[in-house]
Design a protein around this motif. Structure first.
Motif, PDB file in Angstrom:
ATOM      1  N   MET A   1       4.474  14.342  -8.139  1.00  0.00           N
ATOM      2  CA  MET A   1       3.404  14.665  -7.218  1.00  0.00           C
ATOM      3  C   MET A   1       3.336  13.647  -6.089  1.00  0.00           C
ATOM      4  SD  MET A   1       1.012  16.549  -6.066  1.00  0.00           S
ATOM      5  CE  MET A   1       1.085  17.819  -7.279  1.00  0.00           C
ATOM      6  N   LEU A   2       3.534  12.384  -6.393  1.00  0.00           N
ATOM      7  CA  LEU A   2       3.475  11.364  -5.346  1.00  0.00           C
ATOM      8  C   LEU A   2       4.558  11.570  -4.301  1.00  0.00           C
ATOM      9  CD1 LEU A   2       2.631   8.156  -7.418  1.00  0.00           C
ATOM     10  CD2 LEU A   2       1.094   9.515  -5.982  1.00  0.00           C
ATOM     11  N   GLU A   3       5.740  11.968  -4.741  1.00  0.00           N
ATOM     12  CA  GLU A   3       6.822  12.207  -3.791  1.00  0.00           C
ATOM     13  C   GLU A   3       6.488  13.381  -2.871  1.00  0.00           C
ATOM     14  OE1 GLU A   3       9.856  11.325  -1.589  1.00  0.00           O
ATOM     15  OE2 GLU A   3       9.295  10.110  -3.313  1.00  0.00           O
ATOM     16  N   GLN A   4       5.900  14.417  -3.417  1.00  0.00           N
ATOM     17  CA  GLN A   4       5.487  15.559  -2.600  1.00  0.00           C
ATOM     18  C   GLN A   4       4.419  15.149  -1.594  1.00  0.00           C
ATOM     19  OE1 GLN A   4       4.257  18.356  -5.581  1.00  0.00           O
ATOM     20  NE2 GLN A   4       6.298  19.264  -5.756  1.00  0.00           N
ATOM     21  N   LEU A   5       3.495  14.302  -2.022  1.00  0.00           N
ATOM     22  CA  LEU A   5       2.468  13.816  -1.092  1.00  0.00           C
ATOM     23  C   LEU A   5       3.081  12.985   0.023  1.00  0.00           C
ATOM     24  CD1 LEU A   5      -0.458  12.861  -3.490  1.00  0.00           C
ATOM     25  CD2 LEU A   5      -0.467  14.644  -1.743  1.00  0.00           C
ATOM     26  N   ARG A   6       4.069  12.162  -0.321  1.00  0.00           N
ATOM     27  CA  ARG A   6       4.747  11.365   0.710  1.00  0.00           C
ATOM     28  C   ARG A   6       5.419  12.264   1.739  1.00  0.00           C
ATOM     29  NH1 ARG A   6       5.882   8.289  -3.954  1.00  0.00           N
ATOM     30  NH2 ARG A   6       4.774   6.308  -3.914  1.00  0.00           N
ATOM     31  N   GLU A   7       6.058  13.324   1.267  1.00  0.00           N
ATOM     32  CA  GLU A   7       6.700  14.268   2.180  1.00  0.00           C
ATOM     33  C   GLU A   7       5.672  14.944   3.076  1.00  0.00           C
ATOM     34  OE1 GLU A   7       9.130  17.058   0.041  1.00  0.00           O
ATOM     35  OE2 GLU A   7      10.236  15.459  -0.979  1.00  0.00           O
ATOM     36  N   THR A   8       4.560  15.359   2.502  1.00  0.00           N
ATOM     37  CA  THR A   8       3.502  16.012   3.273  1.00  0.00           C
ATOM     38  C   THR A   8       2.914  15.061   4.299  1.00  0.00           C
ATOM     39  OG1 THR A   8       2.971  17.466   1.417  1.00  0.00           O
ATOM     40  CG2 THR A   8       1.282  17.218   3.123  1.00  0.00           C
ATOM     41  N   ALA A   9       2.675  13.821   3.899  1.00  0.00           N
ATOM     42  CA  ALA A   9       2.113  12.836   4.821  1.00  0.00           C
ATOM     43  C   ALA A   9       3.058  12.579   5.984  1.00  0.00           C
ATOM     44  CB  ALA A   9       1.809  11.535   4.079  1.00  0.00           C
ATOM     45  N   GLY A  10       4.353  12.615   5.738  1.00  0.00           N
ATOM     46  CA  GLY A  10       5.331  12.355   6.781  1.00  0.00           C
ATOM     47  C   GLY A  10       5.588  13.530   7.711  1.00  0.00           C
ATOM     48  N   GLN A  11       5.199  14.717   7.311  1.00  0.00           N
ATOM     49  CA  GLN A  11       5.479  15.911   8.099  1.00  0.00           C
ATOM     50  C   GLN A  11       4.449  16.158   9.194  1.00  0.00           C
ATOM     51  OE1 GLN A  11       5.704  19.087   5.261  1.00  0.00           O
ATOM     52  NE2 GLN A  11       7.729  18.478   4.530  1.00  0.00           N
ATOM     53  N   GLY A  12       3.326  15.531   9.105  1.00  0.00           N
ATOM     54  CA  GLY A  12       2.263  15.842  10.046  1.00  0.00           C
ATOM     55  C   GLY A  12       1.591  17.136   9.621  1.00  0.00           C
ATOM     56  N   GLY A  13       0.824  17.708  10.484  1.00  0.00           N
ATOM     57  CA  GLY A  13       0.137  18.940  10.142  1.00  0.00           C
ATOM     58  C   GLY A  13      -1.233  18.672   9.572  1.00  0.00           C
ATOM     59  N   PRO A  14      -1.925  19.729   9.208  1.00  0.00           N
ATOM     60  CA  PRO A  14      -3.318  19.591   8.808  1.00  0.00           C
ATOM     61  C   PRO A  14      -3.547  18.822   7.509  1.00  0.00           C
ATOM     62  CG  PRO A  14      -2.564  21.845   8.488  1.00  0.00           C
ATOM     63  CD  PRO A  14      -1.476  21.108   9.213  1.00  0.00           C
ATOM     64  N   ALA A  15      -2.601  18.859   6.609  1.00  0.00           N
ATOM     65  CA  ALA A  15      -2.788  18.190   5.322  1.00  0.00           C
ATOM     66  C   ALA A  15      -2.277  16.759   5.300  1.00  0.00           C
ATOM     67  CB  ALA A  15      -2.094  18.992   4.224  1.00  0.00           C
ATOM     68  N   ALA A  16      -1.588  16.321   6.335  1.00  0.00           N
ATOM     69  CA  ALA A  16      -0.948  15.002   6.339  1.00  0.00           C
ATOM     70  C   ALA A  16      -1.938  13.857   6.171  1.00  0.00           C
ATOM     71  CB  ALA A  16      -0.141  14.809   7.620  1.00  0.00           C
ATOM     72  N   GLY A  17      -3.045  13.911   6.872  1.00  0.00           N
ATOM     73  CA  GLY A  17      -4.033  12.832   6.786  1.00  0.00           C
ATOM     74  C   GLY A  17      -4.622  12.694   5.399  1.00  0.00           C
ATOM     75  N   LEU A  18      -4.936  13.819   4.788  1.00  0.00           N
ATOM     76  CA  LEU A  18      -5.510  13.770   3.441  1.00  0.00           C
ATOM     77  C   LEU A  18      -4.461  13.357   2.414  1.00  0.00           C
ATOM     78  CD1 LEU A  18      -7.836  16.902   3.518  1.00  0.00           C
ATOM     79  CD2 LEU A  18      -8.459  14.508   3.770  1.00  0.00           C
ATOM     80  N   ALA A  19      -3.233  13.814   2.585  1.00  0.00           N
ATOM     81  CA  ALA A  19      -2.155  13.389   1.686  1.00  0.00           C
ATOM     82  C   ALA A  19      -1.973  11.876   1.778  1.00  0.00           C
ATOM     83  CB  ALA A  19      -0.860  14.111   2.032  1.00  0.00           C
TER      84      ALA A  19
END
Length: 77
Positions: A1-19
């Protein structure tokens, strides 16, 4: 799960800040900067309040952040 959050945070978009916030809180908890109670409160706040407010127009991102937060909470319960 942490790796998925890191990917989301790095992609930008609406969920990046919360990730990113979830990752920061997890790092702070693991390093002892946050107590278990504080960590649980902050992660639960993201799952139940911030995801709903900040991602109101993106149901998929909202569900993803909620699921990620609840998964992180279940790991410390």
């Amino acid at each position: 799960m942490l790796e998925q959050l890191r990917e989301t945070a790095g992609q930008g978009g609406p969920a990046a800040g919360l990730a990113n916030q979830l990752l920061v809180y997890t790092d702070q908890y693991q390093s002892g900067e946050l107590s278990k109670e504080d960590y649980q409160y902050l992660v639960q706040e993201i799952a139940e309040v911030k995801a709903q407010q900040e991602l109101a127009n993106d149901e998929i991102a909202c569900r993803y952040i909620y699921e990620a937060a609840t998964t992180l909470l279940s790991a410390v319960a």
